[in-house]
Design a protein around this motif. Structure first.
Motif, PDB file in Angstrom:
ATOM      1  N   THR A  10       0.841  -1.197   0.000  1.00  0.00           N
ATOM      2  CA  THR A  10       0.000   0.000   0.000  1.00  0.00           C
ATOM      3  C   THR A  10       0.873   1.243   0.000  1.00  0.00           C
ATOM      4  O   THR A  10       0.363   2.345  -0.129  1.00  0.00           O
ATOM      5  CB  THR A  10      -0.933   0.032   1.222  1.00  0.00           C
ATOM      6  N   ASN A  56       0.207   4.031   4.837  1.00  0.00           N
ATOM      7  CA  ASN A  56      -1.158   3.804   5.314  1.00  0.00           C
ATOM      8  C   ASN A  56      -2.161   4.515   4.411  1.00  0.00           C
ATOM      9  O   ASN A  56      -1.931   5.640   3.987  1.00  0.00           O
ATOM     10  CB  ASN A  56      -1.303   4.303   6.747  1.00  0.00           C
ATOM     11  N   HIS A  57      -3.265   3.829   4.134  1.00  0.00           N
ATOM     12  CA  HIS A  57      -4.326   4.373   3.281  1.00  0.00           C
ATOM     13  C   HIS A  57      -5.682   4.112   3.909  1.00  0.00           C
ATOM     14  O   HIS A  57      -5.835   3.204   4.725  1.00  0.00           O
ATOM     15  CB  HIS A  57      -4.294   3.718   1.891  1.00  0.00           C
ATOM     16  N   ASP A  58      -6.669   4.896   3.505  1.00  0.00           N
ATOM     17  CA  ASP A  58      -8.043   4.681   3.957  1.00  0.00           C
ATOM     18  C   ASP A  58      -8.600   3.410   3.332  1.00  0.00           C
ATOM     19  O   ASP A  58      -8.363   3.128   2.158  1.00  0.00           O
ATOM     20  CB  ASP A  58      -8.941   5.849   3.540  1.00  0.00           C
ATOM     21  N   VAL A  59      -9.359   2.665   4.145  1.00  0.00           N
ATOM     22  CA  VAL A  59     -10.122   1.544   3.607  1.00  0.00           C
ATOM     23  C   VAL A  59     -11.395   2.148   3.017  1.00  0.00           C
ATOM     24  O   VAL A  59     -12.079   2.927   3.688  1.00  0.00           O
ATOM     25  CB  VAL A  59     -10.467   0.522   4.715  1.00  0.00           C
ATOM     26  N   ASP A  72     -13.987   4.263   8.114  1.00  0.00           N
ATOM     27  CA  ASP A  72     -13.049   5.165   8.775  1.00  0.00           C
ATOM     28  C   ASP A  72     -11.804   4.408   9.239  1.00  0.00           C
ATOM     29  O   ASP A  72     -11.055   4.871  10.079  1.00  0.00           O
ATOM     30  CB  ASP A  72     -13.718   5.899   9.944  1.00  0.00           C
ATOM     31  N   PHE A  73     -11.563   3.226   8.666  1.00  0.00           N
ATOM     32  CA  PHE A  73     -10.390   2.417   8.985  1.00  0.00           C
ATOM     33  C   PHE A  73      -9.227   2.783   8.071  1.00  0.00           C
ATOM     34  O   PHE A  73      -9.411   3.329   6.986  1.00  0.00           O
ATOM     35  CB  PHE A  73     -10.698   0.920   8.814  1.00  0.00           C
ATOM     36  N   LYS A  74      -8.021   2.445   8.542  1.00  0.00           N
ATOM     37  CA  LYS A  74      -6.798   2.628   7.755  1.00  0.00           C
ATOM     38  C   LYS A  74      -6.148   1.261   7.562  1.00  0.00           C
ATOM     39  O   LYS A  74      -6.356   0.341   8.363  1.00  0.00           O
ATOM     40  CB  LYS A  74      -5.791   3.530   8.488  1.00  0.00           C
ATOM     41  N   ILE A  75      -5.324   1.137   6.509  1.00  0.00           N
ATOM     42  CA  ILE A  75      -4.597  -0.104   6.264  1.00  0.00           C
ATOM     43  C   ILE A  75      -3.183   0.209   5.807  1.00  0.00           C
ATOM     44  O   ILE A  75      -2.955   1.183   5.094  1.00  0.00           O
ATOM     45  CB  ILE A  75      -5.312  -0.992   5.213  1.00  0.00           C
ATOM     46  N   GLY A  76      -2.237  -0.613   6.259  1.00  0.00           N
ATOM     47  CA  GLY A  76      -0.859  -0.583   5.803  1.00  0.00           C
ATOM     48  C   GLY A  76      -0.467  -2.021   5.509  1.00  0.00           C
ATOM     49  O   GLY A  76      -0.540  -2.868   6.404  1.00  0.00           O
TER      50      GLY A  76
END
Length: 58
Positions: free
Chosen positions: A37, A40-43, A47-51
């Motif tokens: 990714t 970190n980016h928005d899912v 309002d979740f984030k992912i890395g």
């Protein structure tokens, strides 16, 4: 993002990565990058984030 597809269906996040792809060696040269990714980016639609990093040892 490289080789990462995300889909949200209700409360389920599905991440798809094509394990046959490669994007060269990591900075240390100890692994081959398959997907990232790149931070970190928005899912989507949450309002979740992912890395995420997917790699293979050389």
């Amino acid at each position: 993002m490289k080789n990462v597809d995300m889909k949200v269906d209700g409360d389920i996040l599905t991440i798809t990565v094509d394990l046959s792809k490669q994007y060269g060696k990591s900075g240390s040269g100890k692994s081959i990058i398959v997907a990232s990714t790149e931070g970190n980016h928005d899912v989507p639609e949450t309002d979740f984030k992912i890395g995420l990093n997917v790699y293979q040892k050389v």
